[in-house]
Design an enzyme around this catalytic site. Structure first.
Site, short mmCIF file in Angstrom:
data_model
loop_
_atom_site.label_atom_id
_atom_site.label_comp_id
_atom_site.label_asym_id
_atom_site.label_seq_id
_atom_site.Cartn_x
_atom_site.Cartn_y
_atom_site.Cartn_z
N ASP A 1 0.86 -1.18 0.00
CA ASP A 1 0.00 0.00 0.00
C ASP A 1 0.90 1.24 0.00
O ASP A 1 1.69 1.44 0.92
CB ASP A 1 -0.89 -0.04 1.26
CG ASP A 1 -1.70 1.23 1.41
OD1 ASP A 1 -2.29 1.66 0.41
OD2 ASP A 1 -1.76 1.78 2.51
N THR B 1 -0.45 4.65 -4.56
CA THR B 1 0.79 4.35 -5.29
C THR B 1 0.76 5.07 -6.64
O THR B 1 1.73 5.72 -7.03
CB THR B 1 0.94 2.83 -5.52
OG1 THR B 1 0.64 2.15 -4.32
CG2 THR B 1 2.34 2.48 -5.93
N ASP C 1 -8.75 0.23 2.47
CA ASP C 1 -8.75 0.71 1.08
C ASP C 1 -10.07 0.37 0.39
O ASP C 1 -10.62 1.19 -0.35
CB ASP C 1 -7.58 0.09 0.30
CG ASP C 1 -6.30 0.89 0.50
OD1 ASP C 1 -6.31 1.75 1.40
OD2 ASP C 1 -5.32 0.66 -0.21
#
Length: 535
Positions: free
Chosen positions: A69, A103, A403
């Site tokens: 992550d 990311t 997430d």
């Protein structure tokens, strides 16, 4: 003498033809900023996408984190350079705004910086580059909006597809069929027809080591982090529970200062013990009188929250006790159970109690878990019980769930989905390149470079999957040129396919906020021309 400057100025009226040449230091400051920021972006680049690599991080306390992550990796990177810190903040901002795509946003920013560096080396002025980039970012968001499909919150399959796409790039991807329905139903329980956002603090994930990730479940009611105190033989199951959260201590009072009293007469000793027992007995009777049969006791720092005598009395009165409830849990628990925290024994009244059908401590694959179910007038909160075989897996499971919850929350904020798999980036890149051809001068040149920078996402996806990036991206551009807007990289099969049929979708908000935040950060870095250490 006065004619000289004017002739010098008239020779180069606008100053725009001459290449921009800053003297020495600003060039070095800029390059140092760009290099530092690109180094950070390269660090997380390998962990993008479903086939991305994982990072193993050892914190200063010596604990080990395994994750891919972006926000977690960057939070733990000790970035010394101020420009590198800006990229760390960028991924944190994306985490707050969208929760996913942490990311991608850093990889995009790194690619934009690379484009900016090329422009600078050709002698363009940083302000022109920054303005063109911002113009490009506004256009990119327009193009993304065009290819998005609106989604209805009642359409559970779309929400599930978005949540499982987010989970597929995580370590726990094989459990996405278990975790994505949990994430979707957790968020949809909190949504009202009018709500435009969901507060994720109303969703509590309780982690217990034991079992496997498949045992993770959404609990109808409340799960506690703590266990029931069974030392004094109190009950562990109460039906028709009346629950109180208390913030005072059930132990003998202490003076504020450390006093020592020397008692050398055993009759006096007896008297002290008797008083203590009487004091505690009165308190516990008062609690029982209100009909309360479940006590949640807040952790106390100054003295014991409960002592053995009071536990003994409570077990005799058939009151279930849970101690060491953390201070920051109190708000969530009182909201969920519909009760008010009680700070003093005098204020202990029946109207402050919460009611539930059952409070039970059951053992699930070797782990004792306290569940409170059938709560009357409960608040809008959700509890998720996360299980895992060890703490590393459990931590990663929690981050992945977070997430997935964020992805569903994005769809509540902005109800639209777009394809994944590099499709939107290539689409935006092509559209921006066409738009750049309608402009002229420096601006067109900068926009073209900005458009090319978008290709970093599909390139990286292909690289991380072990495919040939050049062949894949060329093929992808070709498909888009033929009008297949939803063609993307199918990482599993290693070829280009219609990504919507593969059910790889992401919320529109994740992509638009990534583009906007990355561009703003790059423009900010471009405009810095000096670096001063403050004493």
């Amino acid at each position: 003498m006065s004619a000289q400057p004017s002739s010098h100025a008239s020779g180069n009226p606008s100053g725009s033809n001459k290449s921009f040449n800053d003297r020495g230091k600003p060039i070095e400051v800029r390059l140092s900023n760009l290099t530092a920021a690109k180094a950070i972006s390269d660090a997380v680049r390998t962990s993008l996408g479903p086939k991305g690599m994982d990072k193993m991080i050892q914190t200063s306390q010596g604990e080990v984190i395994i994750t891919n992550d972006g926000a977690t990796i960057l939070r733990n990177i000790q970035a010394m350079h101020p420009a590198a810190k800006m990229l760390v903040d960028l991924s944190a901002a994306q985490d707050v705004e969208a929760g996913d795509g942490t990311t991608s946003v850093v990889v995009l920013a790194g690619s934009f910086l690379g484009a900016a560096e090329k422009m600078l080396s050709k002698g363009m002025h940083p302000t022109i580059i920054a303005e063109s980039f911002l113009k490009g970012s506004a256009k990119a968001v327009e193009f993304l909006n065009e290819i998005s499909t609106p989604v209805d919150l009642d359409d559970k399959t779309s929400l599930l597809r978005a949540a499982s796409t987010s989970l597929n790039s995580k370590i726990v991807s094989q459990y996405s069929s278990t975790l994505s329905p949990i994430a979707v139903s957790a968020v949809t329980r909190l949504v009202t027809p009018t709500s435009s956002n969901v507060d994720l603090r109303d969703i509590r994930i309780v982690k217990k080591v034991g079992g496997t990730i498949e045992d993770t479940e959404l609990v109808d009611g409340v799960v506690l982090n703590q266990n029931v105190v069974v030392g004094a033989g109190g009950p562990t199951r109460i039906e028709k529970a009346k629950i109180a959260i208390i913030q005072f201590q059930l132990s003998a009072p202490k003076p504020d200062m450390d006093n020592t009293i020397v008692v050398n007469d055993y009759r006096q000793m007896d008297k002290i013990f008797k008083e203590e027992r009487q004091y505690l007995l009165n308190m516990t009777k008062k609690i029982k009188k209100t009909g309360c049969n479940v006590l949640l006791i807040q952790k106390s720092i100054l003295r014991d929250a409960v002592n053995e005598i009071s536990l003994h009395f409570l077990s005799k009165l058939k009151i279930l006790v849970v101690k060491d409830v953390e201070r920051d849990e109190i708000e969530f628990l009182s909201k969920s159970l519909g009760c008010k925290p009680i700070a003093d024994i005098e204020a202990f009244t029946e109207d402050k109690l919460g009611q539930a059908d059952l409070v039970d401590e059951d053992s699930n694959s070797g782990v004792r878990v306290v569940r409170i179910t059938g709560i009357k007038n409960r608040g809008r909160t959700v509890s998720i019980l996360a299980m895992g075989s060890n703490s590393l897996v459990l931590e990663e499971c929690e981050r992945s769930l977070h997430d997935a919850l964020c992805v569903v929350r994005c769809l509540v904020k902005k109800r639209a989905l777009i394809a994944g798999g590099g499709a939107p980036e290539i689409h935006v890149s092509r559209q921006l390149a066409q738009y750049a051809q309608s402009l002229k001068g420096m601006e067109a040149y900068c926009l073209q470079a900005y458009a090319d920078a978008f290709e970093v996402i599909p390139t990286t996806l292909a690289e991380n999957a072990g495919l040939n990036p050049i062949a894949i991206v060329t093929e992808l551009r070709n498909r888009h040129a033929l009008g297949e807007k939803n063609a993307g990289i199918n990482v599993r099969k290693g070829l280009i396919s219609n990504i919507l049929e593969e059910e790889v979708v992401q919320p529109l908000l994740v992509s638009t906020s990534a583009v906007e935040l990355a561009t703003e950060t790059v423009c900010l870095l471009l405009k810095i021309d000096d670096y001063v250490m403050a004493r």
